[in-house]
Scaffold this motif. Structure first.
Motif, mmCIF file in Angstrom:
data_model
loop_
_atom_site.group_PDB
_atom_site.id
_atom_site.type_symbol
_atom_site.label_atom_id
_atom_site.label_comp_id
_atom_site.label_asym_id
_atom_site.label_seq_id
_atom_site.Cartn_x
_atom_site.Cartn_y
_atom_site.Cartn_z
ATOM 1 N N ASN A 198 0.824 -1.215 0.000
ATOM 2 C CA ASN A 198 0.000 0.000 0.000
ATOM 3 C C ASN A 198 0.851 1.256 0.000
ATOM 4 O O ASN A 198 0.582 2.220 -0.737
ATOM 5 C CB ASN A 198 -0.919 0.015 1.232
ATOM 6 N N VAL A 199 1.889 1.258 0.837
ATOM 7 C CA VAL A 199 2.748 2.434 0.960
ATOM 8 C C VAL A 199 3.482 2.715 -0.346
ATOM 9 O O VAL A 199 3.603 3.872 -0.772
ATOM 10 C CB VAL A 199 3.740 2.242 2.122
ATOM 11 N N MET A 200 3.975 1.679 -0.985
ATOM 12 C CA MET A 200 4.708 1.875 -2.241
ATOM 13 C C MET A 200 3.796 2.469 -3.318
ATOM 14 O O MET A 200 4.202 3.357 -4.073
ATOM 15 C CB MET A 200 5.305 0.555 -2.717
ATOM 16 N N LYS A 201 2.562 1.988 -3.372
ATOM 17 C CA LYS A 201 1.626 2.502 -4.375
ATOM 18 C C LYS A 201 1.185 3.927 -4.054
ATOM 19 O O LYS A 201 1.140 4.787 -4.931
ATOM 20 C CB LYS A 201 0.400 1.589 -4.456
ATOM 21 N N GLU A 202 0.839 4.160 -2.792
ATOM 22 C CA GLU A 202 0.280 5.460 -2.416
ATOM 23 C C GLU A 202 1.323 6.565 -2.392
ATOM 24 O O GLU A 202 1.043 7.695 -2.830
ATOM 25 C CB GLU A 202 -0.386 5.362 -1.044
ATOM 26 N N HIS A 203 2.518 6.259 -1.904
ATOM 27 C CA HIS A 203 3.500 7.318 -1.679
ATOM 28 C C HIS A 203 4.626 7.374 -2.701
ATOM 29 O O HIS A 203 5.082 8.472 -3.062
ATOM 30 C CB HIS A 203 4.096 7.176 -0.279
ATOM 31 N N PHE A 204 5.116 6.233 -3.170
ATOM 32 C CA PHE A 204 6.357 6.242 -3.944
ATOM 33 C C PHE A 204 6.186 5.919 -5.423
ATOM 34 O O PHE A 204 7.133 6.066 -6.190
ATOM 35 C CB PHE A 204 7.352 5.267 -3.314
ATOM 36 N N ALA A 205 5.010 5.517 -5.839
ATOM 37 C CA ALA A 205 4.771 5.290 -7.263
ATOM 38 C C ALA A 205 4.765 6.620 -8.007
ATOM 39 O O ALA A 205 4.586 7.691 -7.408
ATOM 40 C CB ALA A 205 3.440 4.561 -7.464
ATOM 41 N N SER A 206 4.976 6.563 -9.301
ATOM 42 C CA SER A 206 4.951 7.782 -10.109
ATOM 43 C C SER A 206 3.602 8.477 -9.961
ATOM 44 O O SER A 206 2.546 7.861 -10.122
ATOM 45 C CB SER A 206 5.193 7.419 -11.582
ATOM 46 N N GLY A 207 3.634 9.760 -9.614
ATOM 47 C CA GLY A 207 2.414 10.524 -9.398
ATOM 48 C C GLY A 207 1.810 10.342 -8.020
ATOM 49 O O GLY A 207 0.742 10.884 -7.746
ATOM 50 N N GLY A 208 2.489 9.588 -7.150
ATOM 51 C CA GLY A 208 1.990 9.329 -5.814
ATOM 52 C C GLY A 208 2.181 10.511 -4.879
ATOM 53 O O GLY A 208 2.550 11.620 -5.284
ATOM 54 N N LYS A 209 1.951 10.254 -3.608
ATOM 55 C CA LYS A 209 1.972 11.326 -2.613
ATOM 56 C C LYS A 209 3.308 12.057 -2.573
ATOM 57 O O LYS A 209 3.349 13.285 -2.457
ATOM 58 C CB LYS A 209 1.642 10.749 -1.237
ATOM 59 N N LEU A 210 4.407 11.324 -2.670
ATOM 60 C CA LEU A 210 5.722 11.973 -2.646
ATOM 61 C C LEU A 210 5.853 12.968 -3.790
ATOM 62 O O LEU A 210 6.284 14.111 -3.584
ATOM 63 C CB LEU A 210 6.828 10.927 -2.727
ATOM 64 N N ASP A 211 5.484 12.570 -4.998
ATOM 65 C CA ASP A 211 5.561 13.470 -6.140
ATOM 66 C C ASP A 211 4.639 14.668 -5.950
ATOM 67 O O ASP A 211 5.006 15.812 -6.263
ATOM 68 C CB ASP A 211 5.163 12.729 -7.423
ATOM 69 N N GLN A 212 3.457 14.427 -5.420
ATOM 70 C CA GLN A 212 2.507 15.520 -5.220
ATOM 71 C C GLN A 212 3.036 16.546 -4.221
ATOM 72 O O GLN A 212 2.904 17.763 -4.417
ATOM 73 C CB GLN A 212 1.177 14.973 -4.729
ATOM 74 N N LEU A 213 3.641 16.064 -3.139
ATOM 75 C CA LEU A 213 4.143 16.957 -2.103
ATOM 76 C C LEU A 213 5.339 17.775 -2.567
ATOM 77 O O LEU A 213 5.589 18.874 -2.056
ATOM 78 C CB LEU A 213 4.534 16.159 -0.867
ATOM 79 N N GLN A 214 6.058 17.274 -3.550
ATOM 80 C CA GLN A 214 7.253 17.967 -4.022
ATOM 81 C C GLN A 214 6.950 18.966 -5.130
ATOM 82 O O GLN A 214 7.832 19.708 -5.547
ATOM 83 C CB GLN A 214 8.306 16.972 -4.492
ATOM 84 N N ARG A 215 5.732 18.967 -5.611
ATOM 85 C CA ARG A 215 5.361 19.946 -6.631
ATOM 86 C C ARG A 215 5.252 21.322 -6.021
ATOM 87 O O ARG A 215 4.693 21.513 -4.955
ATOM 88 C CB ARG A 215 4.018 19.561 -7.286
ATOM 89 N N ARG A 216 5.790 22.273 -6.703
ATOM 90 C CA ARG A 216 5.746 23.667 -6.229
ATOM 91 C C ARG A 216 4.537 24.399 -6.774
ATOM 92 O O ARG A 216 4.118 24.140 -7.889
ATOM 93 C CB ARG A 216 7.026 24.390 -6.656
#
Length: 340
Positions: free
Chosen positions: A322-340
């Motif tokens: 779940n964590v890999m899909k939600e946070h670290f997949a392309s377009g996931g939470k990590l990518d969203q949070l890093q967008r300016r």
């Protein structure tokens, strides 16, 4: 035995590059009877260089045979991909379960139940995330919330390429969940600021160490507790901060079934990993500031490891899948949070 300091200095010169036996093989003047290739995460060079010496001696006493152990080091995700693409490593000693899982899922190189083959879910030791700060802790960094202040900059491995980096991100997320409860906006705002304060995202843990120590970038290095303690133990210019809440970081190991059959190293590979659970090896591992399961050794090294709350991946996101899909997949939470 080679000292931690000399090993660390040697590894630091190499940075985060992928190394195959360059200076790290435990070799002999004449050809060894057997060879073993260990594919490992990039800040484990010194630990396994020391363990290799111990194992080589024990294997010779047990079997009368000499063995040369070669090392391959990089971010564990990168290492796993190299095996899928053809690197015939006999064993893997990684820092994240998912990087072992893909050897089954993408390459069918190991069985699905690989975690059941060795004790403690095939994790002979564990660690958590900590901060390395400069002498005197000039920014008074004590906890995760300090890493979201305007006057603080950090260095950490990229969660996209490093298990180390993913653990750090999840540790910060676990802190935010404990602090803000069900307020998802507050959690996201904290993580967005936390990530925005990262001066450098290195591809792996040792690269991040080099950036902080040798290049002098950042107010805090975020990495494994073992890494920061080993640095601070040899260099008085740095101090260690272990936050009261952090992440339970397992270090999974397995032999690679297809490789050991092709290489004729199945018995050797199994013995190499089983040896990590021996009291002598557990004592050596704890000497490198990793947390171990052996109760005798835990008691001996208790003063090295402060008590803290370790949050698991299940508590944070249900499962690694779940964590890999939600946070670290392309377009996931990590990518969203890093967008300016």
């Amino acid at each position: 035995m080679t000292t931690r300091l000399s090993l660390f200095k040697r590894a630091s010169r190499w940075g985060g590059a992928l190394m195959l036996s360059a200076g790290l093989s435990i070799g002999h003047a004449q050809a060894a009877d057997q060879e073993l290739l260990n594919s490992s995460y990039d800040i484990a060079r010194e630990l396994f260089s020391a363990y290799n010496e111990l194992f080589v001696e024990q294997w010779k006493e047990k079997t009368g045979k000499t063995v040369e152990i070669k090392q391959s080091h990089a971010g564990s995700s990168r290492q796993a991909q190299a095996i899928i693409q053809g690197l015939r490593a006999d064993v893997v000693t990684y820092n994240q379960v998912t990087d072992v899982d893909i050897l089954h899922e993408r390459g069918n190189l190991i069985p699905e139940n690989w975690r059941e083959r060795l004790p403690n879910a095939s994790s002979p030791y564990y660690s958590t995330m900590a901060f390395l700060v400069r002498k005197g802790n000039p920014k008074n960094i004590q906890n995760w919330d300090d890493l979201a202040r305007d006057d603080v900059s950090t260095v950490l491995p990229n969660p996209k390429t490093s298990g180390n980096g993913r653990y750090t991100y999840l540790a910060a997320l676990g802190y935010a969940q404990k602090t803000y409860g069900d307020d998802q906006q507050a959690i996201d705002n904290f993580l967005r600021t936390f990530l925005g304060n990262v001066a450098v995202f290195d591809t792996g843990g040792r690269g991040a160490t080099t950036t902080f120590v040798e290049r002098g970038i950042g107010d805090a290095l975020l990495t494994f507790e073992a890494e920061v303690n080993n640095i601070a133990a040899e260099n008085p210019d740095y101090e260690v901060v272990v936050p009261k809440i952090s992440f339970m970081a397992e270090f999974p190991v397995t032999w690679v079934d297809r490789s050991v059959k092709q290489n004729g190293t199945e018995e050797l590979a199994k013995a190499y990993l089983e040896g990590l659970y021996s009291e002598d090896a557990q004592r050596l591992i704890a000497g490198f500031y990793n947390r171990v399961h052996n109760e005798t050794v835990k008691a001996e090294f208790a003063d090295r490891f402060p008590e803290l709350e370790l949050v698991t991946v299940e508590q944070i996101g249900g499962s690694w899948e779940n964590v890999m899909k939600e946070h670290f997949a392309s377009g996931g939470k990590l990518d969203q949070l890093q967008r300016r």
